[in-house]
Design an enzyme around this catalytic site. Sequence first.
Site, PDB file in Angstrom:
ATOM      1  CE  LYS A  15      10.368   5.474   9.238  1.00 10.23           C
ATOM      2  NZ  LYS A  15      10.418   4.628   8.045  1.00 10.23           N
TER       3      LYS A  15
ATOM      4  CB  SER B 136      -0.947   0.003   1.203  1.00 12.63           C
ATOM      5  OG  SER B 136      -0.225   0.285   2.383  1.00 12.63           O
TER       6      SER B 136
ATOM      7  CB  SER C 180       9.718   9.736   9.098  1.00  8.82           C
ATOM      8  OG  SER C 180       8.918  10.736   9.684  1.00  8.82           O
TER       9      SER C 180
ATOM     10  CE1 TYR D  13       7.088   5.848  11.234  1.00  9.58           C
ATOM     11  CE2 TYR D  13       7.674   8.158  11.538  1.00  9.58           C
ATOM     12  CZ  TYR D  13       7.287   7.117  10.714  1.00  9.58           C
ATOM     13  OH  TYR D  13       7.105   7.344   9.364  1.00  9.58           O
TER      14      TYR D  13
ATOM     15  CB  THR E   7      -0.016   6.478   2.937  1.00  8.79           C
ATOM     16  OG1 THR E   7       0.414   6.709   4.296  1.00  8.79           O
ATOM     17  CG2 THR E   7       0.929   7.188   1.987  1.00  8.79           C
TER      18      THR E   7
HETATM   19  N1  LIG Z   1       3.001   8.759   4.477  1.00  5.34           N
HETATM   20  C1  LIG Z   1       3.811   9.642   5.034  1.00  5.34           C
HETATM   21  O1  LIG Z   1       3.499  10.845   5.171  1.00  5.34           O
HETATM   22  C2  LIG Z   1       5.147   9.211   5.522  1.00  5.34           C
HETATM   23  C3  LIG Z   1       5.974  10.194   6.091  1.00  5.34           C
HETATM   24  C4  LIG Z   1       7.231   9.836   6.521  1.00  5.34           C
HETATM   25  C5  LIG Z   1       7.675   8.541   6.356  1.00  5.34           C
HETATM   26  N2  LIG Z   1       6.858   7.594   5.824  1.00  5.34           N
HETATM   27  C6  LIG Z   1       7.400   6.232   5.684  1.00  5.34           C
HETATM   28  O2  LIG Z   1       7.065   5.737   4.428  1.00  5.34           O
HETATM   29  C7  LIG Z   1       7.029   4.312   4.465  1.00  5.34           C
HETATM   30  C8  LIG Z   1       5.741   3.845   3.822  1.00  5.34           C
HETATM   31  O3  LIG Z   1       4.648   4.281   4.633  1.00  5.34           O
HETATM   32  P1  LIG Z   1       3.219   4.637   4.039  1.00  5.34           P
HETATM   33  O4  LIG Z   1       2.883   5.992   4.493  1.00  5.34           O
HETATM   34  O5  LIG Z   1       3.160   4.316   2.581  1.00  5.34           O
HETATM   35  O6  LIG Z   1       2.298   3.660   4.910  1.00  5.34           O
HETATM   36  P2  LIG Z   1       1.422   2.386   4.505  1.00  5.34           P
HETATM   37  O7  LIG Z   1       0.482   2.717   3.437  1.00  5.34           O
HETATM   38  O8  LIG Z   1       0.878   1.888   5.799  1.00  5.34           O
HETATM   39  O9  LIG Z   1       2.514   1.362   3.958  1.00  5.34           O
HETATM   40  C9  LIG Z   1       3.383   0.715   4.822  1.00  5.34           C
HETATM   41  C10 LIG Z   1       3.800  -0.591   4.219  1.00  5.34           C
HETATM   42  O10 LIG Z   1       4.664  -1.265   5.153  1.00  5.34           O
HETATM   43  C11 LIG Z   1       4.149  -2.579   5.368  1.00  5.34           C
HETATM   44  N3  LIG Z   1       4.419  -3.115   6.681  1.00  5.34           N
HETATM   45  C12 LIG Z   1       4.042  -2.617   7.885  1.00  5.34           C
HETATM   46  N4  LIG Z   1       4.421  -3.460   8.864  1.00  5.34           N
HETATM   47  C13 LIG Z   1       5.039  -4.510   8.270  1.00  5.34           C
HETATM   48  C14 LIG Z   1       5.641  -5.693   8.743  1.00  5.34           C
HETATM   49  N5  LIG Z   1       5.671  -6.004  10.042  1.00  5.34           N
HETATM   50  N6  LIG Z   1       6.182  -6.542   7.845  1.00  5.34           N
HETATM   51  C15 LIG Z   1       6.150  -6.276   6.536  1.00  5.34           C
HETATM   52  N7  LIG Z   1       5.581  -5.175   6.014  1.00  5.34           N
HETATM   53  C16 LIG Z   1       5.032  -4.299   6.886  1.00  5.34           C
HETATM   54  C17 LIG Z   1       2.654  -2.427   5.191  1.00  5.34           C
HETATM   55  O11 LIG Z   1       2.081  -3.701   4.996  1.00  5.34           O
HETATM   56  P3  LIG Z   1       0.561  -4.007   5.448  1.00  5.34           P
HETATM   57  O12 LIG Z   1      -0.267  -3.515   4.306  1.00  5.34           O
HETATM   58  O13 LIG Z   1       0.540  -5.479   5.620  1.00  5.34           O
HETATM   59  O14 LIG Z   1       0.334  -3.251   6.722  1.00  5.34           O
HETATM   60  C18 LIG Z   1       2.610  -1.515   3.977  1.00  5.34           C
HETATM   61  O15 LIG Z   1       2.847  -2.234   2.796  1.00  5.34           O
HETATM   62  C19 LIG Z   1       7.168   3.936   5.925  1.00  5.34           C
HETATM   63  O16 LIG Z   1       8.486   3.562   6.202  1.00  5.34           O
HETATM   64  C20 LIG Z   1       6.827   5.207   6.659  1.00  5.34           C
HETATM   65  O17 LIG Z   1       7.448   5.268   7.915  1.00  5.34           O
HETATM   66  C21 LIG Z   1       5.602   7.908   5.401  1.00  5.34           C
END
Ligand SMILES: NC(=O)c1ccc[n+]([C@@H]2O[C@H](COP(=O)([O-])OP(=O)(O)OC[C@H]3O[C@@H](n4cnc5c(N)ncnc54)[C@H](OP(=O)(O)O)[C@@H]3O)[C@@H](O)[C@H]2O)c1
Length: 474
Positions: free
Chosen positions: A356, A199, A326, A352, A387
Amino acid sequence: MLTLHEEILVPRSPEQCFRYIADFRSATQWDATATRADKLTEGPVGLGSQFELDCAVGPGTIQLVYEIEEYQPYHSLVFRARGRYFDIKDTIVFSARDEGTHIDYTAEFEYRSGLEKIARRFEAPMRAMGARSLAGLKAALTDQHPAPSVSACSRRADQLILPGVAMFTRWGYARGRKQWRPVSRFMDDQHVVITGASSGLGLATSIALAEAGAKLTLVIRNPEGVEDLKNQLSTHTGRSDIRVELADLSLMTDVNALADRFLSRGEPIDVLVNNAGALFNQRTETQEGLERSFALLLLSPWQLTRRLKPLLTHHALPARIINVISGGMYTQRLSCQHLVMPEDNYDGPQAYARAKRGLTVLTELWAKAWREENIVVNAMHPGWADTPGVKSALPAFRRLTHKILRNEAQGADTIIWLARATEADQVSGKLFLDREIRSPYLLKKTIEPPSERQQLEPFLAQMLATVADRRIGH
Ligand SMILES: NC(=O)c1ccc[n+]([C@@H]2O[C@H](COP(=O)([O-])OP(=O)(O)OC[C@H]3O[C@@H](n4cnc5c(N)ncnc54)[C@H](OP(=O)(O)O)[C@@H]3O)[C@@H](O)[C@H]2O)c1
């Protein structure tokens, strides 16, 4: 009718030129007027594919829907757009030459009746626009851009903190993209491994890199998501050759088993994207007895990357490791002793952010240690993107900010660029936002002493050993 005609010679194969232009979203990278382009039709680019473009004309913007009317790989393409004031037919013919590819580009503008007279007055600027666009196309396909650097504006923003944080929003993306250079490199035969691909940013990255031709291995944890993920990739890109691996990356047993499977296959990895992540508001421990944020966000990418390193070496081009961190880490200083937050003092966003910060420091340590082995390691932070992860972990933040959040593709853009852009492997150990190098510190007090940096990997090794010890004791 006005006919514009330009010819260029570029040092690329007809196939690559054809693929780059046929996906008309590329127009924003080279056309002198295109400011936005979206693909309206699903599936791979081909006959009948439609693209919606915003084109800046004088003080205004006109919207055009282009359709591919003729699609002859890798010889010719015809696009047609019907607009309010005129119709356009673009005919592009590709011919192989010793030096690369000759591109013959004809754009025919058919004005609505009564408008020809006015249009004649704009003939000279239109011709100049055509020449500028083809010069842009030549630069895009020549693909020789300088190494990434820090702009004076971003350096100032990082010093002033608030403007720096404002750049996390969709405004930052809009500002950043004005400076971007075209990305025309294809990734055929490049093996890319992406964690957390089910996702959000991981999925957006997977779709974009599949479109760029990369050979993908996607790591997800939920077996029930495999079919859905494959269907999404196939719907968007027509690709049905995507490999999916299952692993709960918060468990070191799963991380090791995953690494074993990669190593036994022995397929070299060109790009590794450590993206999987989540913010846990409640403290929980994994079944291996590790605090979950620390396990998933720091120990896991550390162990996976080290285990996969033998597959990342021995490439003609540098292999690329991309760590998704992040902006939250800007609030924290690395302190090994405080990486694992205890029960009585747990704070999810802090746990978190500390993990990071640790991954940001690892990026710098690995970049230095692995320079001679032709591996470049960079970190990126996506800004704030809407997301599923943000929706579930930060509902109040999302309610307040949803109007200024980036969409998933915008959040993933710098991951995609670090994986794909030719020039992105020319620096290592850097932190990027919107394709630009940014400072890893916004506050002086978050700069860690050298002793903490030196202790980080031994500390992680010690934590990993506790998992192994517990298994033996069990
Ligand atoms: N969105 C933002 O604004 C933002 C900002 C800063 C950093 N980030 C970073 O960006 C990255 C992606 O996040 P996102 O926002 O795209 O969130 P997301 O939509 O929740 O995607 C996170 C992904 O990580 C997977 N995941 C979580 N726990 C896991 C585990 N134990 N084993 C394997 N896979 C796992 C999830 O799988 P499931 O579908 O099975 O849960 C999902 O595919 C993360 O590292 C997050 O910290 C995001």
